[in-house]
Motif scaffolding. Structure first.
Motif, mmCIF file in Angstrom:
data_model
loop_
_atom_site.group_PDB
_atom_site.id
_atom_site.type_symbol
_atom_site.label_atom_id
_atom_site.label_comp_id
_atom_site.label_asym_id
_atom_site.label_seq_id
_atom_site.Cartn_x
_atom_site.Cartn_y
_atom_site.Cartn_z
ATOM 1 N N ARG A 9 0.824 -1.200 0.000
ATOM 2 C CA ARG A 9 0.000 0.000 0.000
ATOM 3 C C ARG A 9 0.866 1.260 0.000
ATOM 4 O O ARG A 9 0.537 2.250 -0.642
ATOM 5 N N MET A 88 0.832 7.791 -6.951
ATOM 6 C CA MET A 88 -0.027 6.651 -6.655
ATOM 7 C C MET A 88 -0.053 5.765 -7.896
ATOM 8 O O MET A 88 -0.315 6.248 -9.000
ATOM 9 N N LEU A 90 -1.719 2.436 -9.702
ATOM 10 C CA LEU A 90 -2.917 1.607 -9.679
ATOM 11 C C LEU A 90 -2.807 0.507 -10.715
ATOM 12 O O LEU A 90 -2.492 0.775 -11.879
ATOM 13 N N PHE A 104 -9.959 -2.724 -10.134
ATOM 14 C CA PHE A 104 -8.732 -2.077 -9.658
ATOM 15 C C PHE A 104 -8.253 -2.648 -8.329
ATOM 16 O O PHE A 104 -9.063 -3.062 -7.479
ATOM 17 N N GLY A 105 -6.953 -2.618 -8.154
ATOM 18 C CA GLY A 105 -6.353 -2.857 -6.865
ATOM 19 C C GLY A 105 -6.463 -1.621 -5.983
ATOM 20 O O GLY A 105 -6.961 -0.572 -6.408
ATOM 21 N N GLN A 106 -5.956 -1.751 -4.744
ATOM 22 C CA GLN A 106 -6.082 -0.665 -3.761
ATOM 23 C C GLN A 106 -5.084 0.455 -3.988
ATOM 24 O O GLN A 106 -5.197 1.511 -3.379
ATOM 25 N N GLN B 38 -13.748 6.762 -6.493
ATOM 26 C CA GLN B 38 -12.530 6.490 -5.732
ATOM 27 C C GLN B 38 -12.612 7.201 -4.393
ATOM 28 O O GLN B 38 -12.625 8.430 -4.342
ATOM 29 N N ASN B 41 -7.459 7.341 -0.699
ATOM 30 C CA ASN B 41 -6.444 6.294 -0.555
ATOM 31 C C ASN B 41 -6.953 4.892 -0.900
ATOM 32 O O ASN B 41 -6.525 3.901 -0.298
ATOM 33 N N GLN B 42 -7.858 4.833 -1.849
ATOM 34 C CA GLN B 42 -8.392 3.552 -2.307
ATOM 35 C C GLN B 42 -8.214 3.446 -3.816
ATOM 36 O O GLN B 42 -7.935 4.441 -4.493
ATOM 37 N N GLY B 43 -8.429 2.239 -4.335
ATOM 38 C CA GLY B 43 -8.499 2.065 -5.775
ATOM 39 C C GLY B 43 -9.852 2.517 -6.291
ATOM 40 O O GLY B 43 -10.675 3.041 -5.547
ATOM 41 N N LEU B 44 -10.082 2.337 -7.583
ATOM 42 C CA LEU B 44 -11.345 2.742 -8.195
ATOM 43 C C LEU B 44 -12.344 1.589 -8.144
ATOM 44 O O LEU B 44 -11.979 0.421 -8.293
#
Lengths: 113, 116
Positions: A9, A88, A90, A104-106, B38, B41-44
């Motif tokens: 992360r 960031m 993704l 999508f991943g985190q 989104q 601090n997360q993905g989509l």
């Protein structure tokens, strides 16, 4: 549920280091993608892969490479990290069909110092 | 070249008010259209998508979007905003050309703030 898992992360690396970002999906998707996201610039495609060992450059491939040796895993490599690669990152995957969505991943927040 | 334009990089609404996030696209053929959300601090996460059929598409969390071919628009709406809707919203269209038909083309996003 489809799951796309990114290995970290948060990551802090030093300038000049070789950095590996790993992504694994568990839904047998053909397509996998790496994006970077920066404020005001949206999502920019770095590389994508539509099959094992196949890859295509996206919009901003400079300074990056990728590897897809197995269908479920797509790795992004920063050959020599620089501070302007702080971002960031993704990962996403999708089925081959045009009407299918990407999952999508985190995200991995990478800081290069 | 195909493109997606999201009008307004920042939108602010009061809790309980209508949410309207605008998306216009360019495509030479009937498009496949997507809205993603989104959270910080997360993905989509996919909210909804239009492929074929009914032009009014319902998604998760009470959101819906209407495909209007004549206006090349796919605006996202929600009748009553909740505090939990505060997030970044992205509109995307599937590429249709030989060089980009495996990819999504993204708008720059709209940041939604919900005020109490």
């Amino acid at each position: 549920d489809v799951k796309v898992t990114q290995s970290s992360r948060y990551l802090v690396k030093r300038t000049g280091e070789k950095v590996f970002l790993e992504c694994v999906q568990d839904m047998d998707h053909e397509n996998m993608f790496w994006y970077r996201q920066d404020p005001g610039l949206g999502l920019r495609l770095i590389y994508f892969s539509y099959d094992v060992k196949m890859k295509e450059k996206g919009d901003i491939p400079e300074g990056y490479s990728v590897s897809r040796e197995k269908k479920e895993r797509f790795s992004l490599i920063l050959e020599s990290a620089s501070t302007n690669q702080t971002s960031m990152y993704l990962c996403a995957s999708s089925l081959r069909g045009g009407n299918t969505e990407a999952f999508f991943g985190q995200g991995t927040r990478l800081t290069v110092v | 070249a195909q493109s997606v334009t999201q009008l307004g990089s920042h939108v602010s609404v009061s809790e309980g008010a209508l949410v309207l996030l605008r998306c216009n696209y360019s495509s030479s053929v009937p498009p496949y259209l997507f809205w993603y959300v989104q959270y910080p601090n997360q993905g989509l996460q996919l909210l909804l998508k239009y492929t074929t059929g009914a032009t009014l598409v319902k998604g998760i969390n009470g959101f819906e979007a209407e495909f209007k071919k004549s206006e090349t628009s796919f605006h996202l709406t929600k009748p009553s905003a909740h505090m939990s809707d505060a997030a970044e919203y992205f509109c995307a269209v599937r590429g249709v050309n030989a060089g980009n038909n495996r990819k999504l083309i993204w708008g720059l996003g709209t940041s939604l703030a919900v005020n109490p």
